[in-house]
Design a protein around this motif. Structure first.
Motif, PDB file in Angstrom:
ATOM      1  N   UNK A  46     -18.174 -44.441  -7.172  1.00 18.24           N
ATOM      2  CA  UNK A  46     -19.373 -44.742  -6.382  1.00 18.24           C
ATOM      3  C   UNK A  46     -20.221 -43.521  -6.059  1.00 18.24           C
ATOM      4  N   UNK A  47     -19.815 -42.330  -6.468  1.00 19.37           N
ATOM      5  CA  UNK A  47     -20.482 -41.129  -5.972  1.00 19.37           C
ATOM      6  C   UNK A  47     -20.622 -40.086  -7.076  1.00 19.37           C
ATOM      7  N   UNK A  48     -21.685 -39.260  -6.979  1.00 19.48           N
ATOM      8  CA  UNK A  48     -21.847 -38.118  -7.876  1.00 19.48           C
ATOM      9  C   UNK A  48     -22.080 -36.847  -7.075  1.00 19.48           C
ATOM     10  N   UNK A  49     -21.590 -35.734  -7.612  1.00 18.91           N
ATOM     11  CA  UNK A  49     -21.813 -34.405  -7.063  1.00 18.91           C
ATOM     12  C   UNK A  49     -22.394 -33.517  -8.151  1.00 18.91           C
TER      13      UNK A  49
ATOM     14  N   UNK B 268     -16.377 -22.909  -9.047  1.00 21.94           N
ATOM     15  CA  UNK B 268     -17.563 -23.747  -8.875  1.00 21.94           C
ATOM     16  C   UNK B 268     -17.808 -24.041  -7.399  1.00 21.94           C
ATOM     17  N   UNK B 269     -19.075 -24.126  -7.066  1.00 21.75           N
ATOM     18  CA  UNK B 269     -19.516 -24.592  -5.756  1.00 21.75           C
ATOM     19  C   UNK B 269     -20.115 -25.976  -5.967  1.00 21.75           C
ATOM     20  N   UNK B 270     -19.592 -26.961  -5.246  1.00 14.69           N
ATOM     21  CA  UNK B 270     -19.953 -28.362  -5.483  1.00 14.69           C
ATOM     22  C   UNK B 270     -20.730 -28.898  -4.294  1.00 14.69           C
ATOM     23  N   UNK B 271     -21.874 -29.531  -4.587  1.00 17.56           N
ATOM     24  CA  UNK B 271     -22.739 -30.061  -3.545  1.00 17.56           C
ATOM     25  C   UNK B 271     -22.934 -31.558  -3.741  1.00 17.56           C
ATOM     26  N   UNK B 272     -22.885 -32.286  -2.637  1.00 17.56           N
ATOM     27  CA  UNK B 272     -23.148 -33.721  -2.668  1.00 17.56           C
ATOM     28  C   UNK B 272     -23.836 -34.153  -1.394  1.00 17.56           C
ATOM     29  N   UNK B 273     -24.605 -35.217  -1.483  1.00 17.38           N
ATOM     30  CA  UNK B 273     -25.347 -35.760  -0.335  1.00 17.38           C
ATOM     31  C   UNK B 273     -24.902 -37.201  -0.139  1.00 17.38           C
TER      32      UNK B 273
ATOM     33  N   UNK C 126     -15.386 -38.027 -16.556  1.00 19.20           N
ATOM     34  CA  UNK C 126     -16.175 -38.077 -15.333  1.00 19.20           C
ATOM     35  C   UNK C 126     -16.994 -36.814 -15.112  1.00 19.20           C
ATOM     36  N   UNK C 127     -17.111 -36.002 -16.160  1.00 21.53           N
ATOM     37  CA  UNK C 127     -17.884 -34.758 -16.085  1.00 21.53           C
ATOM     38  C   UNK C 127     -19.004 -34.809 -17.112  1.00 21.53           C
ATOM     39  N   UNK C 128     -20.231 -34.578 -16.661  1.00 20.06           N
ATOM     40  CA  UNK C 128     -21.396 -34.556 -17.546  1.00 20.06           C
ATOM     41  C   UNK C 128     -22.022 -33.169 -17.454  1.00 20.06           C
ATOM     42  N   UNK C 129     -21.998 -32.421 -18.560  1.00 21.99           N
ATOM     43  CA  UNK C 129     -22.503 -31.049 -18.578  1.00 21.99           C
ATOM     44  C   UNK C 129     -23.985 -31.028 -18.920  1.00 21.99           C
ATOM     45  N   UNK C 130     -24.721 -30.158 -18.236  1.00 19.50           N
ATOM     46  CA  UNK C 130     -26.149 -29.980 -18.490  1.00 19.50           C
ATOM     47  C   UNK C 130     -26.443 -28.491 -18.628  1.00 19.50           C
ATOM     48  N   UNK C 131     -27.162 -28.123 -19.686  1.00 18.89           N
ATOM     49  CA  UNK C 131     -27.538 -26.733 -19.911  1.00 18.89           C
ATOM     50  C   UNK C 131     -28.961 -26.500 -19.416  1.00 18.89           C
ATOM     51  N   UNK C 132     -29.132 -25.504 -18.550  1.00 18.20           N
ATOM     52  CA  UNK C 132     -30.426 -25.219 -17.948  1.00 18.20           C
ATOM     53  C   UNK C 132     -30.825 -23.778 -18.201  1.00 18.20           C
ATOM     54  N   UNK C 133     -32.129 -23.548 -18.389  1.00 16.23           N
ATOM     55  CA  UNK C 133     -32.589 -22.168 -18.451  1.00 16.23           C
ATOM     56  C   UNK C 133     -32.670 -21.621 -17.025  1.00 16.23           C
TER      57      UNK C 133
ATOM     58  N   UNK D 243     -32.648 -40.176   5.337  1.00 18.52           N
ATOM     59  CA  UNK D 243     -31.845 -41.333   5.722  1.00 18.52           C
ATOM     60  C   UNK D 243     -31.149 -41.908   4.507  1.00 18.52           C
ATOM     61  N   UNK D 244     -29.964 -42.445   4.740  1.00 17.04           N
ATOM     62  CA  UNK D 244     -29.149 -42.996   3.655  1.00 17.04           C
ATOM     63  C   UNK D 244     -29.212 -44.520   3.657  1.00 17.04           C
ATOM     64  N   UNK D 245     -29.282 -45.076   2.451  1.00 15.45           N
ATOM     65  CA  UNK D 245     -29.141 -46.509   2.230  1.00 15.45           C
ATOM     66  C   UNK D 245     -28.521 -46.695   0.856  1.00 15.45           C
ATOM     67  N   UNK D 246     -27.711 -47.721   0.700  1.00 16.52           N
ATOM     68  CA  UNK D 246     -26.996 -47.918  -0.562  1.00 16.52           C
ATOM     69  C   UNK D 246     -27.943 -48.022  -1.755  1.00 16.52           C
ATOM     70  N   UNK D 247     -29.166 -48.532  -1.528  1.00 15.96           N
ATOM     71  CA  UNK D 247     -30.121 -48.674  -2.625  1.00 15.96           C
ATOM     72  C   UNK D 247     -30.795 -47.351  -2.979  1.00 15.96           C
ATOM     73  N   UNK D 248     -30.755 -46.413  -2.057  1.00 12.25           N
ATOM     74  CA  UNK D 248     -31.333 -45.090  -2.295  1.00 12.25           C
ATOM     75  C   UNK D 248     -30.346 -44.055  -1.770  1.00 12.25           C
ATOM     76  N   UNK D 249     -29.138 -44.083  -2.336  1.00  7.73           N
ATOM     77  CA  UNK D 249     -28.044 -43.293  -1.820  1.00  7.73           C
ATOM     78  C   UNK D 249     -27.776 -42.019  -2.584  1.00  7.73           C
ATOM     79  N   UNK D 250     -26.490 -41.664  -2.633  1.00 11.56           N
ATOM     80  CA  UNK D 250     -26.084 -40.368  -3.162  1.00 11.56           C
ATOM     81  C   UNK D 250     -26.471 -40.177  -4.627  1.00 11.56           C
ATOM     82  N   UNK D 251     -26.362 -41.221  -5.430  1.00 14.24           N
ATOM     83  CA  UNK D 251     -26.660 -41.080  -6.854  1.00 14.24           C
ATOM     84  C   UNK D 251     -28.154 -40.991  -7.113  1.00 14.24           C
TER      85      UNK D 251
END
Length: 242
Positions: free
Chosen positions: A56-59, A89-94, A139-146, A189-197
């Motif tokens: 249910x969640x992403x970081x 790694x430093x992991x952040x989630x809202x 459960x890990x999705x890697x992204x390469x950024x400049x 503000x948090x709501x399931x329709x506009x939540x962590x993901x």
């Protein structure tokens, strides 16, 4: 009874259509990415971040490089130092304040926090430290950024913290899952329709990454990332509609 079943079926059908369109329709509608379409040059300054997903969640996981450690150095004063030996790694989630804090595992699920998550709740930032992360884990999705995209992502995450009169993030004292994490007050503000993901998707778009239009579930977000972005390319930020 038949009319009720028909109404429920129609509602479920609309929800499924909305979720499908949320993945298929890119956001922004015109891609904000600029790539050369080929391999990343060996001397380019490319950084890798990970999107970590649960049911249910992403970081977002940042490599514990010197600039990232400096960016989150305020955590050291709260008892969680990103410069500790062994930190990779430093992991952040809202997320929603009540549900996030009071539900470290499914066994801790209670009606009150669930009700707030499904209606409206305040929000928190959850910061944690980890060692190595296996990029091949499902459960890990890697992204390469400049460099520019990476810095914009760091800044976007930092702007999600609520701050005191001196501009410092506000730690929530006495609240943590274990020795390697902390909770902070957050903006929004948090709501399931506009939540962590949805938050994770918004952070990634600040880095120039295209996501689906609406991705309230982890699988929808990662599916949209795979659909709308080429793997293994450096992503250059170009300002665009968020």
């Amino acid at each position: 009874m038949r009319k009720t079943l028909l109404a429920v079926s129609c509602l479920l059908g609309l929800i499924i259509i909305a979720l499908g369109l949320g993945v298929l329709i890119p956001r922004p509608l015109s891609s904000a990415l600029a790539t050369d379409g080929g391999p990343v040059p060996a001397d380019s300054d490319v950084r890798t971040v990970f999107v970590l997903s649960s049911p249910i969640h992403t970081d977002i996981a940042f490599p514990a490089d010197p600039d990232v450690i400096r960016h989150f150095a305020f955590m050291a004063g709260d008892g969680l130092d990103p410069a500790w030996p062994g930190v990779g790694h430093v992991i952040a989630g809202w997320g929603g304040r009540s549900f996030y804090i009071e539900t470290p595992t499914w066994a801790d699920l209670k009606p009150g926090p669930l009700f707030k998550a499904l209606t409206v709740d305040g929000s928190v930032m959850h910061m944690s430290l980890a060692g190595s992360i296996d990029p091949t884990h499902p459960q890990v999705h890697a992204l390469s950024l400049d460099r520019s995209a990476f810095e914009r992502l760091l800044d976007a995450v930092s702007e999600s913290f609520a701050r005191d009169a001196d501009g410092a993030p506000v730690v929530i004292a006495g609240v943590r899952y274990g020795p390697n994490d902390l909770f902070y007050e957050a903006d929004g503000w948090f709501n399931a329709l506009a939540g962590c993901n949805v938050w994770t998707g918004r952070m990634l778009r600040e880095a120039g990454i295209t996501t689906g239009l609406w991705t309230p579930l982890p699988g929808l977000l990662t599916a949209s990332l795979a659909l709308h972005n080429e793997p293994g390319e450096a992503l250059d930020y170009v300002p665009g509609d968020r």
